[in-house]
Design an enzyme around this catalytic site. Structure first.
Site, PDB file in Angstrom:
ATOM      1  N   GLY A  69       7.453  -0.387  -3.303  1.00 20.07           N
ATOM      2  CA  GLY A  69       8.511  -0.111  -4.155  1.00 20.07           C
ATOM      3  C   GLY A  69       8.103   1.186  -4.732  1.00 20.07           C
ATOM      4  O   GLY A  69       8.852   2.022  -4.929  1.00 20.07           O
ATOM      5  N   ASN A 149      10.631  -4.645 -16.129  1.00 22.67           N
ATOM      6  CA  ASN A 149       9.650  -5.645 -15.690  1.00 22.67           C
ATOM      7  C   ASN A 149       8.785  -6.303 -16.769  1.00 22.67           C
ATOM      8  O   ASN A 149       8.118  -7.244 -16.387  1.00 22.67           O
ATOM      9  CB  ASN A 149       8.678  -4.991 -14.391  1.00 22.67           C
ATOM     10  N   GLN A 177      12.806  -5.626  -9.794  1.00 20.49           N
ATOM     11  CA  GLN A 177      12.794  -6.928 -10.318  1.00 20.49           C
ATOM     12  C   GLN A 177      14.103  -7.546 -10.041  1.00 20.49           C
ATOM     13  O   GLN A 177      14.284  -8.704 -10.385  1.00 20.49           O
ATOM     14  CB  GLN A 177      12.337  -6.586 -11.973  1.00 20.49           C
ATOM     15  N   SER A 197      11.132  -3.973  -3.249  1.00 19.21           N
ATOM     16  CA  SER A 197       9.734  -4.558  -2.933  1.00 19.21           C
ATOM     17  C   SER A 197       9.682  -5.837  -2.373  1.00 19.21           C
ATOM     18  O   SER A 197      10.358  -6.587  -3.190  1.00 19.21           O
ATOM     19  CB  SER A 197       8.683  -4.100  -4.014  1.00 19.21           C
ATOM     20  N   HIS A 199       7.005  -7.916  -2.181  1.00 21.69           N
ATOM     21  CA  HIS A 199       6.073  -9.045  -2.846  1.00 21.69           C
ATOM     22  C   HIS A 199       6.540  -9.566  -4.182  1.00 21.69           C
ATOM     23  O   HIS A 199       5.699 -10.498  -4.495  1.00 21.69           O
ATOM     24  CB  HIS A 199       4.471  -8.312  -2.656  1.00 21.69           C
ATOM     25  N   THR A 235       4.142   4.692  12.066  1.00 16.65           N
ATOM     26  CA  THR A 235       4.436   3.424  12.644  1.00 16.65           C
ATOM     27  C   THR A 235       4.747   2.331  11.725  1.00 16.65           C
ATOM     28  O   THR A 235       4.078   2.137  10.728  1.00 16.65           O
ATOM     29  CB  THR A 235       3.523   3.025  13.583  1.00 16.65           C
ATOM     30  N   CYS A 323      -0.487  -2.926 -14.326  1.00 16.33           N
ATOM     31  CA  CYS A 323      -1.377  -1.729 -13.968  1.00 16.33           C
ATOM     32  C   CYS A 323      -2.120  -1.417 -15.249  1.00 16.33           C
ATOM     33  O   CYS A 323      -3.140  -0.749 -15.424  1.00 16.33           O
ATOM     34  CB  CYS A 323      -0.473  -0.619 -13.660  1.00 16.33           C
TER      35      CYS A 323
END
Ligand SMILES: *Cc1c(COP(=O)(O)O)cnc(C)c1O
Length: 391
Positions: A69, A149, A177, A197, A199, A235, A323
């Site tokens: 993301g 978030n 989110q 994203s 995950h 790739t 983070c």
């Protein structure tokens, strides 16, 4: 263990794991090659793209897979800035964006771009009016997230997008989110770029996507091979993309029952925690908020202390964003919303997901008051407040 940190990441669903496995083993072909082995990979890639596109109301040609993301946010912002730098060098965003947006904007400041960081109100809201007033003749991009978030507040992105469209300015929105939590129909939304994203929706880590509206031209972030219509080299992470597609399929199957269920659990936390624990502030907007995020400031204690005690009780939660919670800095979001440092330090975010049950929520409601009481007993902030008669 009770996992209440789904805004940070989620467990890969068993169906997602099963769908990915062949592409990590037998189906290892490079989708750009010509033999049959490669066709299987290429077909799986197309199918996942089709699924994500359909789910967000876009055309498959408008979906570009990225490494995460954060990459999608960086690409949208830097790619627009580099493409339009001769037209103007002013960008509008907010003070409460994810660091992927904030730090991408700060990097552009070093290259001579000027950024306006709009302040939210105390509930975390940014208004279309604020955006309208900040627009200038040299504004090339507005980037305002859909759902926050940390405190869950939802921004009026339709209104903000309309303002941008009227003025001919591109609009990017971080929708990491909101994917799977709110119905999205990008074809009908005044949004030119969006970040997703996997995950955060029970897909694997290390795979994201950017929506780029047809006809919008931005510069590449990664140059190299011809993957993603020569717009994003490298790739393809075939297994990751297949996992992302499978995670979307699960959302399609379960989404409708799941959102009211999460909302009810969230509301129980939002209502009960302030009832059971004194001196608690609910942060974020009361109604305009993501169904899976309950957030609070517990006065007179430190978020780190709460997290450690919760961890001892086998409850995973978060204080501030993932983070920043390794550091002692309070959340930039809460500070921007006007909370003083000492209040923002006591932040607690409980974010819900597919595997959470009502029994788990009841258990948290039972143990949290005792944890907070014990922490306050040893807190200098609590002692000070009592001495000065504040409580
Ligand atoms: C998690 C998150 C991101 C970053 O996504 P990654 O795939 O972890 O890079 C960006 N924005 C928001 C709002 C998020 O919650």
């Amino acid at each position: 263990m009770i996992y209440l940190d789904h805004a940070a990441t989620t467990q890969v669903a068993p169906e997602v794991f099963a769908a990915m496995q062949p592409f990590l083993q037998d189906q290892y072909g490079n989708p750009s090659s010509w033999y049959k082995l490669a066709h299987t990979a290429a077909a799986a890639l197309d199918e996942a793209r089709q699924r994500l596109a359909e789910y967000v109301g876009a055309s498959p040609r408008e979906i570009y897979f990225t490494g995460c993301g954060s990459e999608a946010d960086n690409w949208a912002i830097k790619g627009t800035a580099w493409a339009l730098r001769d037209k103007g060098r002013h960008i509008i965003t907010s003070q409460i964006e994810h660091h992927a947006v904030l730090h991408a904007c700060q990097a552009l400041e070093q290259d001579g771009f000027e950024i306006t960081y709009l302040p939210p109100d105390s509930s975390g809201l940014i208004t279309a009016q604020q955006v309208a007033e900040a627009l200038r003749d040299d504004t090339i991009l507005v980037s305002i997230m859909h759902g926050n978030n940390e405190v869950g507040t939802l921004q009026p992105i339709e209104e903000i997008g309309e303002v941008c469209r009227e003025r001919g300015v591109l609009f990017h929105s971080d929708m990491v989110q909101t994917l799977g939590k709110l119905p999205l129909n990008l074809a009908d939304m005044p949004v030119d770029m969006a970040a997703f994203s996997a995950h955060k929706i029970h897909g694997p880590k290390g795979i994201g996507a950017m929506y780029l509206r047809r006809g919008v031209k931005i510069r590449n972030l990664l140059d190299g091979g011809g993957q993603e219509w020569s717009k994003r080299a490298g790739t393809e992470n075939v297994a990751g993309i297949v996992g992302f597609g499978q995670a979307i399929e699960l959302l399609q199957q379960r989404g409708e029952q799941e959102i009211p269920r999460l909302t009810a659990l969230r509301d129980k936390l939002l209502e009960e925690i302030p009832k059971r624990i004194p001196h608690v502030i609910v942060t974020g907007h009361r109604r305009q908020r993501l169904p899976h995020i309950a957030s609070f400031c517990l006065r007179y204690i430190e978020g780190e202390g709460i997290l450690l005690s919760l961890d001892d009780a086998d409850i995973c939660a978060s204080s501030g964003s993932a983070c920043t919670s390794g550091s002692l800095e309070p959340s930039h979001v809460l500070l921007a919303m006007g909370y003083p440092h000492e209040v923002a330090h006591g932040s607690l975010r409980l974010s819900l997901g597919r595997n959470n049950t009502e029994q788990e929520i009841d258990h948290v409601l039972e143990v949290l008051p005792g944890i907070v009481e014990r922490l306050r007993e040893i807190s200098p902030l609590w002692a000070d407040a009592r001495r000065s008669g504040g409580i």
